[in-house]
Design a protein around this motif. Structure first.
Motif, PDB file in Angstrom:
ATOM      1  N   LYS A   2       0.837  -1.199   0.000  1.00 23.76           N
ATOM      2  CA  LYS A   2       0.000   0.000   0.000  1.00 23.76           C
ATOM      3  C   LYS A   2       0.873   1.250   0.000  1.00 23.76           C
ATOM      4  O   LYS A   2       1.806   1.373   0.787  1.00 23.76           O
ATOM      5  N   GLU A   3       0.577   2.151  -0.897  1.00 22.63           N
ATOM      6  CA  GLU A   3       1.355   3.386  -1.021  1.00 22.63           C
ATOM      7  C   GLU A   3       0.967   4.354   0.085  1.00 22.63           C
ATOM      8  O   GLU A   3      -0.210   4.611   0.338  1.00 22.63           O
ATOM      9  N   ILE A   4       1.960   4.904   0.766  1.00 19.89           N
ATOM     10  CA  ILE A   4       1.727   5.859   1.849  1.00 19.89           C
ATOM     11  C   ILE A   4       1.726   7.264   1.261  1.00 19.89           C
ATOM     12  O   ILE A   4       2.716   7.716   0.688  1.00 19.89           O
ATOM     13  N   LYS A   5       0.615   7.944   1.406  1.00 24.35           N
ATOM     14  CA  LYS A   5       0.478   9.297   0.854  1.00 24.35           C
ATOM     15  C   LYS A   5       0.942  10.316   1.890  1.00 24.35           C
ATOM     16  O   LYS A   5       0.579  10.249   3.060  1.00 24.35           O
ATOM     17  N   MET A   6       1.736  11.278   1.438  1.00 24.92           N
ATOM     18  CA  MET A   6       2.201  12.332   2.318  1.00 24.92           C
ATOM     19  C   MET A   6       1.130  13.412   2.447  1.00 24.92           C
ATOM     20  O   MET A   6       0.478  13.760   1.464  1.00 24.92           O
ATOM     21  N   LYS A   7       0.929  13.908   3.654  1.00 21.53           N
ATOM     22  CA  LYS A   7      -0.017  14.989   3.845  1.00 21.53           C
ATOM     23  C   LYS A   7       0.444  16.221   3.079  1.00 21.53           C
ATOM     24  O   LYS A   7       1.643  16.475   2.945  1.00 21.53           O
ATOM     25  N   PHE A   8      -0.555  17.014   2.616  1.00 22.63           N
ATOM     26  CA  PHE A   8      -0.203  18.140   1.745  1.00 22.63           C
ATOM     27  C   PHE A   8       0.682  19.155   2.469  1.00 22.63           C
ATOM     28  O   PHE A   8       1.574  19.745   1.859  1.00 22.63           O
ATOM     29  N   GLY A   9       0.422  19.366   3.760  1.00 19.89           N
ATOM     30  CA  GLY A   9       1.239  20.331   4.506  1.00 19.89           C
ATOM     31  C   GLY A   9       2.709  19.964   4.478  1.00 19.89           C
ATOM     32  O   GLY A   9       3.578  20.826   4.250  1.00 19.89           O
ATOM     33  N   LYS A  10       3.023  18.682   4.676  1.00 22.86           N
ATOM     34  CA  LYS A  10       4.414  18.234   4.639  1.00 22.86           C
ATOM     35  C   LYS A  10       4.954  18.278   3.213  1.00 22.86           C
ATOM     36  O   LYS A  10       6.119  18.619   2.989  1.00 22.86           O
ATOM     37  N   GLU A  11       4.112  17.928   2.255  1.00 26.47           N
ATOM     38  CA  GLU A  11       4.538  17.970   0.857  1.00 26.47           C
ATOM     39  C   GLU A  11       4.869  19.403   0.437  1.00 26.47           C
ATOM     40  O   GLU A  11       5.868  19.653  -0.242  1.00 26.47           O
ATOM     41  N   LEU A  12       4.021  20.346   0.860  1.00 28.82           N
ATOM     42  CA  LEU A  12       4.269  21.756   0.550  1.00 28.82           C
ATOM     43  C   LEU A  12       5.586  22.209   1.151  1.00 28.82           C
ATOM     44  O   LEU A  12       6.387  22.880   0.500  1.00 28.82           O
ATOM     45  N   MET A  16       8.926  23.459  -1.189  1.00 29.78           N
ATOM     46  CA  MET A  16       9.162  24.910  -1.208  1.00 29.78           C
ATOM     47  C   MET A  16      10.577  25.237  -1.670  1.00 29.78           C
ATOM     48  O   MET A  16      11.516  24.487  -1.420  1.00 29.78           O
ATOM     49  N   VAL A  17      10.724  26.380  -2.335  1.00 24.58           N
ATOM     50  CA  VAL A  17      12.046  26.955  -2.563  1.00 24.58           C
ATOM     51  C   VAL A  17      12.481  27.559  -1.230  1.00 24.58           C
ATOM     52  O   VAL A  17      11.829  28.479  -0.731  1.00 24.58           O
ATOM     53  N   PRO A  18      13.539  27.039  -0.590  1.00 28.59           N
ATOM     54  CA  PRO A  18      13.856  27.476   0.775  1.00 28.59           C
ATOM     55  C   PRO A  18      14.011  28.980   0.921  1.00 28.59           C
ATOM     56  O   PRO A  18      13.576  29.562   1.919  1.00 28.59           O
ATOM     57  N   GLU A  19      14.621  29.630  -0.096  1.00 28.43           N
ATOM     58  CA  GLU A  19      14.856  31.074   0.010  1.00 28.43           C
ATOM     59  C   GLU A  19      13.581  31.894  -0.138  1.00 28.43           C
ATOM     60  O   GLU A  19      13.570  33.078   0.188  1.00 28.43           O
ATOM     61  N   TRP A  20      12.510  31.297  -0.644  1.00 24.35           N
ATOM     62  CA  TRP A  20      11.238  32.010  -0.820  1.00 24.35           C
ATOM     63  C   TRP A  20      10.203  31.603   0.221  1.00 24.35           C
ATOM     64  O   TRP A  20       9.022  31.883   0.074  1.00 24.35           O
ATOM     65  N   PHE A 294      11.438  27.432 -10.685  1.00 23.98           N
ATOM     66  CA  PHE A 294      11.062  27.791  -9.315  1.00 23.98           C
ATOM     67  C   PHE A 294       9.763  28.584  -9.299  1.00 23.98           C
ATOM     68  O   PHE A 294       8.879  28.350  -8.467  1.00 23.98           O
ATOM     69  N   LEU A 295       9.645  29.550 -10.229  1.00 22.45           N
ATOM     70  CA  LEU A 295       8.463  30.405 -10.269  1.00 22.45           C
ATOM     71  C   LEU A 295       7.223  29.602 -10.647  1.00 22.45           C
ATOM     72  O   LEU A 295       6.132  29.816 -10.092  1.00 22.45           O
ATOM     73  N   LYS A 296       7.373  28.673 -11.570  1.00 29.78           N
ATOM     74  CA  LYS A 296       6.249  27.816 -11.957  1.00 29.78           C
ATOM     75  C   LYS A 296       5.798  26.969 -10.764  1.00 29.78           C
ATOM     76  O   LYS A 296       4.600  26.845 -10.485  1.00 29.78           O
ATOM     77  N   SER A 297       6.752  26.367 -10.085  1.00 25.43           N
ATOM     78  CA  SER A 297       6.437  25.558  -8.909  1.00 25.43           C
ATOM     79  C   SER A 297       5.789  26.411  -7.816  1.00 25.43           C
ATOM     80  O   SER A 297       4.850  25.970  -7.148  1.00 25.43           O
ATOM     81  N   VAL A 732      17.433  33.791   2.257  1.00 26.32           N
ATOM     82  CA  VAL A 732      15.982  33.703   2.394  1.00 26.32           C
ATOM     83  C   VAL A 732      15.384  35.089   2.550  1.00 26.32           C
ATOM     84  O   VAL A 732      14.352  35.417   1.950  1.00 26.32           O
ATOM     85  N   GLY A 733      16.042  35.940   3.366  1.00 23.41           N
ATOM     86  CA  GLY A 733      15.520  37.291   3.594  1.00 23.41           C
ATOM     87  C   GLY A 733      15.476  38.132   2.341  1.00 23.41           C
ATOM     88  O   GLY A 733      14.649  39.033   2.214  1.00 23.41           O
ATOM     89  N   LYS A 734      16.369  37.849   1.398  1.00 27.60           N
ATOM     90  CA  LYS A 734      16.405  38.600   0.137  1.00 27.60           C
ATOM     91  C   LYS A 734      15.856  37.791  -1.036  1.00 27.60           C
ATOM     92  O   LYS A 734      15.987  38.205  -2.182  1.00 27.60           O
ATOM     93  N   TYR A 735      15.251  36.634  -0.754  1.00 26.22           N
ATOM     94  CA  TYR A 735      14.637  35.768  -1.772  1.00 26.22           C
ATOM     95  C   TYR A 735      15.617  35.407  -2.878  1.00 26.22           C
ATOM     96  O   TYR A 735      15.257  35.323  -4.039  1.00 26.22           O
ATOM     97  N   ARG A 736      16.890  35.177  -2.506  1.00 24.87           N
ATOM     98  CA  ARG A 736      17.885  34.785  -3.509  1.00 24.87           C
ATOM     99  C   ARG A 736      17.903  33.268  -3.600  1.00 24.87           C
ATOM    100  O   ARG A 736      18.392  32.594  -2.705  1.00 24.87           O
TER     101      ARG A 736
END
Length: 751
Positions: A2-12, A16-20, A294-297, A732-736
């Protein structure tokens, strides 16, 4: 299985792009508000239905502007999904755009049970959406400008190639044979995304037809030249208004800038310049494509988060608010930018494949879209096996030392994401993970301990005791083997990482001729903590080079040449860092780097005084060197400790919301930072032992040296973690999230 589905909060969180991270919709908090609504509605007799509750709840939502309740609907008391007034059906919410704040939701059901909780939910939902939408608009505008700049750079590249074809046709035959007969720039003719509407809003059918025709002209074969006037080669005249941007990244360009060489930026049409231009532009395209991805994601994940949280809200409240709200989201920049980004990505890929991989699509896509790195089971197994071997060998070493009295003679797991791949500029897919690093460390430790045990065994065994020279050659053999592996040109043993390290070492040795980057000064700082290692390498050269190993007696300390080089070897890492800081002072005009260079100058003085105390055996002068070295070392240690904590780690900030730390922390346990600061201070002062020469009773002097060197390595390891964390949080603070690539051509704007 059985495939274990990850909760959306953890998946999000994982996608994420860490700097954004700060610019994403706060799905976790919105989910908390939905749970509050559900909890209140389940209460049998809820209390406090006034607006005071609303004010209290909304106190955590960043103090944004309060949303009004729809005028004219205040008397409606219904908990149904929709509201009917004189036969007109309307949704429970109405979303409208405002000129200043973005979008605002009017909620019509505030008088229902739990209505004030729902009002708070929509206020925070609007805040989060407007934040994400604003960020998306800024990034879309940014990539459009970059696309226009890359178009101009490609014009210059094509003109440069054509010029070389005219001047040196024989040399350019191979390149020109795969070069298209015409060049059309990337299509950046994209209509601006208006607030409250998609990118197609306000456009006529004629505009669509014109754009389709325009798109059809992109990358058409040469036999369609009659149908398009825009698909002409980049005119060679463009070369008259450009210069080659060398920057100050190499020793040659640095020397040119120092001597104000006016001819340094003239166009020289040769294969070397063409190769450099193509490398820079290729890197710029890769980073631009990465930013688009990154922007598309980013837009996809935020729209998905909004959709999911609204569906949860609808399910709990039995309303139908998601339809009207998501209609607004889909018409916003966040929801409609996907078409623009995908079109631009297609054009970037087509241009890159056509002009940088000779039409080889597979190769081009592999470069632009590197595959995720796969964990190999053999690395995991080898790491565990070698770790066990190392532990066993350490136990054996301790046992053999104790039994044979060798030295009695003379002589819950949580991971915190730091984007180190981006910080160090590793090529995507080539960076080493913790398993690979542990594998390398355990391998080196295993072979080193094997050599030590072999040496001790051969010393104790009467049969091999006569092979003294062979016994002494074991450490040299290990060092040579490690050096050979380091410089091997074959694609084995993590070649890209080895070359990365060698490149950093070369930049350190020729400082300040190369532009200083983060990897260069980070590796130089590691060398500053490896003084004992560098001294050992010099000792190896002397001990084996002069043949002392044959008689097993070192005469290196009696040589003035050896002692003179000892000053250079020990002070070199600190002096190199001083030169790197001075380069940054002149380039960045940074007062902070002046203080940093002063810090390393202090350390150079302290180290040299300490070495003078060690090599000068005159009793009177030795006491003078010891006092001077102790004072200089104490001053340097205090200065360096302050710099570590305040500048490198960003801590000791009294005005921070985390008192005496910094505003943003990756670790949730604040005591870890205070423990690290205390350890840093204690371990910094342990370094002074090399000058003050403490005696610890019967403990062998070499054990003391090894112990103090190990403490410094531990201190540097702790420093590494918090230095990288601070660098990551600054990005992260400068979204680089993508590297800035210096483009090869400089346009003369006057022309």
């Amino acid at each position: 299985m059985k495939e274990i589905k990850m909760k959306f909060g953890k998946e999000l969180s994982s996608e994420m792009v860490p700097e954004w991270q700060q610019a994403y919709v706060d799905y976790k908090y919105l989910k908390t508000l939905v749970k509050e609504i559900n909890r209140f509605k389940r209460k049998p007799n809820p209390h406090g239905n006034g607006m005071t509750t609303t004010e209290t709840l909304y106190g955590t939502s960043n103090g944004q502007k309060r949303h009004g309740v729809g005028g004219g609907y205040g008397q409606i008391r219904s908990s149904s999904t929709v509201v009917e007034i004189e036969g007109i059906t309307t949704a429970p919410i109405q979303v409208s755009s405002t000129a200043r704040d973005g979008y605002e939701t009017t909620f019509f059901m505030t008088t229902d049970k739990g209505g004030e909780y729902e009002l708070v939910f929509f206020r925070r939902l609007d805040d989060e959406f407007n934040k994400a939408d604003k960020f998306c608009k800024e990034k879309v505008e940014e990539v459009m400008k970059e696309a226009a700049m890359l178009n101009k750079q490609m014009d210059a590249l094509i003109a440069f190639r054509l010029k070389m074809k005219e001047e040196r046709p024989a040399e350019m035959t191979c390149l020109v044979s795969t070069e298209p007969t015409e060049y059309t720039p990337m299509n950046v003719k994209v209509h601006a995304i208006e607030e409250g509407g998609s990118s197609r809003a306000g456009r006529s059918d004629e505009d669509d037809v014109e754009e389709e025709e325009y798109n059809d002209t992109i990358y058409k074969p040469a036999n369609d030249m009659g149908k398009m006037k825009d698909a002409m080669p980049a005119p060679i005249e463009v070369l008259s208004s450009i210069k080659i941007n060398y920057g100050n990244e190499t020793p040659r360009s640095t020397i040119r800038s120092v001597f104000k060489d006016s001819n340094g930026t003239e166009l020289k049409f040769n294969s070397s310049n063409l190769r450099k231009i193509e490398e820079k532009l290729s890197s710029a395209f890769v980073e631009f494509h990465r930013k688009l991805w990154f922007l598309k994601s980013y837009s996809f994940l935020n729209v998905l988060a909004l959709s999911k949280i609204l569906r949860k809200y609808d399910k709990i409240t039995s309303r139908d608010a998601s339809k009207s709200y998501m209609t607004m989201v889909n018409n916003s920049c966040l929801g409609s930018s996907d078409e623009v980004i995908m079109r631009l990505m297609d054009h970037v890929e087509t241009t890159f494949i056509k002009h940088f991989t000779n039409g080889n699509r597979t190769k081009g896509i592999d470069i632009l879209r590197p595959k995720a790195k796969r964990d190999r089971h053999r690395v995991t197994f080898s790491t565990g096996f070698l770790g066990g071997c190392m532990f066993s060998l350490v136990v054996a070493l301790v046992a053999i030392v104790r039994i044979r009295n060798v030295l009695q003679g003379d002589g819950q797991k949580k991971r915190y994401r730091v984007n180190y791949t981006f910080i160090f500029g590793f090529k995507q897919g080539t960076e080493l993970g913790y398993k690979q690093i542990l594998f390398v460390a355990f391998t080196i430790c295993t072979f080193a301990l094997l050599c030590i045990l072999a040496n001790l065994d051969m010393e104790a065994d009467p049969k091999t005791k006569d092979y003294k020279a062979l016994t002494e050659l074991l450490p040299l053999a290990l060092l040579i083997a490690m050096f050979i592996v380091l410089v091997l040109p074959f694609n084995i043993f993590y070649r890209s990482s080895r070359y990365f390290f060698l490149t950093c070492l070369f930049h350190i040795f020729v400082a300040p001729l190369y532009k200083v980057t983060f990897p260069d000064f980070f590796v130089a700082d590691q060398l500053c903590s490896q003084a004992q290692t560098l001294r050992s390498i010099e000792f190896y050269i002397c001990y084996y080079g002069w043949g002392d190993y044959k008689v097993r007696e070192s005469t290196c300390g009696k040589s003035q040449v050896f002692n003179a080089f000892l000053f250079i070897v020990v002070a070199f890492p600190f002096f190199s860092r001083f030169l790197q800081c001075m380069r940054r002072v002149f380039e960045e005009r940074s007062i902070e780097q002046r203080y940093n260079s002063f810090k390393y100058a202090l350390v150079v003085v302290a180290v040299c005084l300490g070495m003078a105390y060690e090599v000068d055996h005159e009793k009177d002068r030795q006491n003078m060197w010891r006092v001077l070295g102790g004072v200089a070392s104490a001053i340097a240690v205090v200065f360096c400790t302050y710099w570590d904590l305040v500048h490198d780690w960003g801590l000791l900030n009294r005005k921070s919301k985390n008192r005496w730390l910094r505003d943003e922390l990756l670790l949730p346990y604040k005591e870890v930072y205070f423990i690290a600061m205390i350890l840093n201070v204690v371990l910094r002062f342990a370094w002074m032992e090399t000058v003050l020469d403490f005696q610890f009773g019967s403990v062998h002097s070499q054990i003391t040296i090894a112990f103090v060197a190990s403490l410094e390595i531990i201190r540097r390891g702790i420093w590494n973690f918090f230095r990288l964390e601070n660098e990551h949080l600054n990005n992260v603070g400068k979204y680089r999230a993508c590297r800035t690539i210096s483009l090869p051509f400089e346009y003369d704007e006057d022309q």
